[in-house]
Design a protein around this motif. Structure first.
Motif, PDB file in Angstrom:
ATOM      1  N   GLY A  17      -0.388   8.715   3.084  1.00 37.67           N
ATOM      2  CA  GLY A  17      -0.328  10.145   2.334  1.00 37.67           C
ATOM      3  C   GLY A  17      -1.256  10.288   1.150  1.00 37.67           C
ATOM      4  N   GLU A  18      -1.919   8.915   0.952  1.00 37.52           N
ATOM      5  CA  GLU A  18      -3.179   8.659  -0.273  1.00 37.52           C
ATOM      6  C   GLU A  18      -3.760   9.152   0.472  1.00 37.52           C
ATOM      7  OE1 GLU A  18      -2.240   5.388  -2.422  1.00 37.52           O
ATOM      8  OE2 GLU A  18       0.171   5.854  -2.744  1.00 37.52           O
ATOM      9  N   LEU A 110       4.088   8.510   0.053  1.00 42.24           N
ATOM     10  CA  LEU A 110       3.521   8.557  -1.113  1.00 42.24           C
ATOM     11  C   LEU A 110       4.707   7.319  -1.544  1.00 42.24           C
ATOM     12  CD1 LEU A 110       2.152  12.189  -0.860  1.00 42.24           C
ATOM     13  CD2 LEU A 110       1.051   9.758  -1.400  1.00 42.24           C
ATOM     14  N   ALA A 114       3.576   9.558  -7.310  1.00 39.83           N
ATOM     15  CA  ALA A 114       2.566  11.116  -6.905  1.00 39.83           C
ATOM     16  C   ALA A 114       2.906  12.412  -6.136  1.00 39.83           C
ATOM     17  CB  ALA A 114       2.079   9.961  -5.668  1.00 39.83           C
TER      18      ALA A 114
END
Length: 129
Positions: A17-18, A110, A114
């Motif tokens: 996700g990041e 995440l 976030a």
């Protein structure tokens, strides 16, 4: 193909996700998309790329750093025949599939902070005051 969770030396692999957010943010600027398009044609050194794109070298460097940090391009320092150091960039092989399922999997990876929308974070700060 770019593996967004690959090991970068001693670094922890980034959650998918990041990494996806970093890639989308890097590609979310028209100039950076133009840079990737130009480098997809051929690798290039900074001065020539700046002339071809019509951008100052300092601004180009800023965009190149963002693209390199996202893993979309790679840079290497090489010596020209006259001994001058030249920084070359080229597109790194990458493939990101954007489907509802892959976005959901990326969102699941995440970190909790976030995931909070900015408006929710702002409300929490206001309530704490």
């Amino acid at each position: 193909m770019n593996d967004p969770t690959r090991d970068h030396g001693d670094e922890e692999p980034a959650p998918i996700g990041e990494q996806l957010l970093k890639v989308l943010a890097a590609l979310g600027h028209p100039q950076r998309m133009r840079i990737v398009a130009a480098l997809a044609e051929e690798r290039n050194y900074v001065s020539r790329l700046a002339r071809e794109i019509g951008m100052s070298r300092p601004l180009l460097h800023m965009h190149l750093q963002r693209l390199e940090a996202a893993g979309l391009i790679t840079g290497s320092l090489e010596l020209s025949e006259d001994g001058k150091a030249m920084r070359y960039f080229e597109v790194a092989p990458f493939l990101y599939e954007l489907t509802p399922r892959t976005v959901a999997a990326a969102a699941d990876s995440l970190r909790p902070q976030a995931l909070r929308p900015e408006s929710a974070a702002r409300r929490e700060e206001e309530e704490a005051q």
